[in-house]
Scaffold this motif. Sequence first.
Motif, PDB file in Angstrom:
ATOM      1  N   UNK A 120       0.829  -1.206   0.000  1.00  0.00           N
ATOM      2  CA  UNK A 120       0.000   0.000   0.000  1.00  0.00           C
ATOM      3  C   UNK A 120       0.865   1.259   0.000  1.00  0.00           C
ATOM      4  N   UNK A 121       1.909   1.260   0.831  1.00  0.00           N
ATOM      5  CA  UNK A 121       2.798   2.416   0.914  1.00  0.00           C
ATOM      6  C   UNK A 121       3.531   2.630  -0.402  1.00  0.00           C
ATOM      7  N   UNK A 122       3.999   1.545  -1.003  1.00  0.00           N
ATOM      8  CA  UNK A 122       4.720   1.664  -2.281  1.00  0.00           C
ATOM      9  C   UNK A 122       3.837   2.293  -3.348  1.00  0.00           C
ATOM     10  N   UNK A 123       2.578   1.888  -3.403  1.00  0.00           N
ATOM     11  CA  UNK A 123       1.669   2.478  -4.387  1.00  0.00           C
ATOM     12  C   UNK A 123       1.564   3.984  -4.196  1.00  0.00           C
ATOM     13  N   UNK A 124       1.392   4.426  -2.955  1.00  0.00           N
ATOM     14  CA  UNK A 124       1.224   5.857  -2.687  1.00  0.00           C
ATOM     15  C   UNK A 124       2.490   6.638  -3.031  1.00  0.00           C
ATOM     16  N   UNK A 125       3.650   6.059  -2.747  1.00  0.00           N
ATOM     17  CA  UNK A 125       4.904   6.759  -3.030  1.00  0.00           C
ATOM     18  C   UNK A 125       5.142   6.859  -4.531  1.00  0.00           C
ATOM     19  N   UNK A 126       4.918   5.774  -5.260  1.00  0.00           N
ATOM     20  CA  UNK A 126       5.087   5.831  -6.717  1.00  0.00           C
ATOM     21  C   UNK A 126       4.173   6.890  -7.324  1.00  0.00           C
ATOM     22  N   UNK A 127       2.936   6.942  -6.854  1.00  0.00           N
ATOM     23  CA  UNK A 127       1.993   7.941  -7.372  1.00  0.00           C
ATOM     24  C   UNK A 127       2.484   9.353  -7.080  1.00  0.00           C
ATOM     25  N   UNK A 128       3.017   9.567  -5.879  1.00  0.00           N
ATOM     26  CA  UNK A 128       3.499  10.892  -5.498  1.00  0.00           C
ATOM     27  C   UNK A 128       4.683  11.312  -6.366  1.00  0.00           C
ATOM     28  N   UNK A 129       5.617  10.404  -6.586  1.00  0.00           N
ATOM     29  CA  UNK A 129       6.800  10.730  -7.386  1.00  0.00           C
ATOM     30  C   UNK A 129       6.416  11.066  -8.824  1.00  0.00           C
ATOM     31  N   UNK A 184      -0.388  18.614   8.312  1.00  0.00           N
ATOM     32  CA  UNK A 184      -0.881  17.969   7.095  1.00  0.00           C
ATOM     33  C   UNK A 184      -1.353  16.565   7.451  1.00  0.00           C
ATOM     34  N   UNK A 185      -2.243  15.979   6.655  1.00  0.00           N
ATOM     35  CA  UNK A 185      -2.622  14.579   6.875  1.00  0.00           C
ATOM     36  C   UNK A 185      -1.435  13.663   6.593  1.00  0.00           C
ATOM     37  N   UNK A 186      -1.362  12.562   7.298  1.00  0.00           N
ATOM     38  CA  UNK A 186      -0.287  11.600   7.062  1.00  0.00           C
ATOM     39  C   UNK A 186      -0.292  11.104   5.619  1.00  0.00           C
ATOM     40  N   UNK A 187      -1.464  11.047   5.011  1.00  0.00           N
ATOM     41  CA  UNK A 187      -1.551  10.597   3.637  1.00  0.00           C
ATOM     42  C   UNK A 187      -0.849  11.494   2.646  1.00  0.00           C
ATOM     43  N   UNK A 188      -0.576  12.742   3.039  1.00  0.00           N
ATOM     44  CA  UNK A 188       0.132  13.668   2.150  1.00  0.00           C
ATOM     45  C   UNK A 188       1.643  13.650   2.356  1.00  0.00           C
ATOM     46  N   UNK A 189       2.123  12.876   3.310  1.00  0.00           N
ATOM     47  CA  UNK A 189       3.566  12.846   3.566  1.00  0.00           C
ATOM     48  C   UNK A 189       4.349  12.365   2.340  1.00  0.00           C
ATOM     49  N   UNK A 190       3.962  11.267   1.666  1.00  0.00           N
ATOM     50  CA  UNK A 190       4.717  10.886   0.464  1.00  0.00           C
ATOM     51  C   UNK A 190       4.754  11.976  -0.591  1.00  0.00           C
TER      52      UNK A 190
END
Length: 343
Positions: A212-221, A313-319
Amino acid sequence: MRKLLNTLHVMTQGAYLHRDGETVSVKVGQEQKLRVPVHTLEGLVCWGNVMCSPFVLSLCCEHGVGVSLLTEQGRFLARVQGAVSGNVLLRRQQFRLCDAGDAALPTVRAIVTAKVANSRTVVLRAARETNDADRASLLRAAAARLQWTGLDAAKAQTIDAARGYEGLAGQEYFSVFNEMLGGDRASFHFNGRSRRPPLDRTNALLSFVYALLRHDIESALETVGLDPAVGFLHTDRPGRPSLALDMMEELRAPLADRLVLTLINRRQVQPSGFAVQDGNATLLEESTRKQVITAWQQRKQEEMEHPFLRERIPLGLVPYTQALLLARYIRGGLDGYPAFLWR
């Protein structure tokens, strides 16, 4: 700062996603289960036997919604993304920095030092939360060793040396991970990190949340215009999102590991929610996967003060925030990359 949007996880096996105007519609058989406007989505994740029409893929690509395809247990298979809109000059500078040998050393030091510091914070928090004096003593001793490793990593003279300290910190951290577990310790006993497949319930949870974390980070990058495949700490390899894995190192302990510890220690997941196959391969049942994803989405809504920006900020915005800061550093707008330090 962009608004925190949602990631739609489709886990019902046999589900079919199709386009209905400007919405993503989910059907199971002939029954429509859900309709979601595409502009409210940040990402779409399909788990296992979930089918997408070409038109819904086109809709997502048009609106910058990345579509990730995973196995039923969370192993990454592929990602569908629209045209790259990032600044080509930013990516060229990223490639130059990665190819310039130890020019990337300050960034690697920052990432490794943050990983060690965040791991130490998780260990110390667990030491404060336990009522067992012996376990608390073991955890504090490990935290002290992690502190020294972090100091050494901050002074590493080469990238390879920094990688060595990162490996040492990981070994030290997971050597006491079992001491951080409460709740049903017999069912969630941790004997060391195992993957592909995970060999116990705790490792199964860790691997699932890491996906789950990897998906969010890839999307952010990708959102900020960086190439997730070209990293500093992790070497290049076909199919490996090296930069996403770099950023995972600093975010893994505070975002993913703390969630897993909470789920186990508060007995929010039950031993019966896992399936053990031949060779002790341990998998999450569908009900447990849904429960973990719900907890993950709730955790992303929690707010904290960013240590560098000094904004809540929300934790979800950290990536996404870290990806923005990394892009700004690569462009030359910052003297160094301010890795995420959790308090």
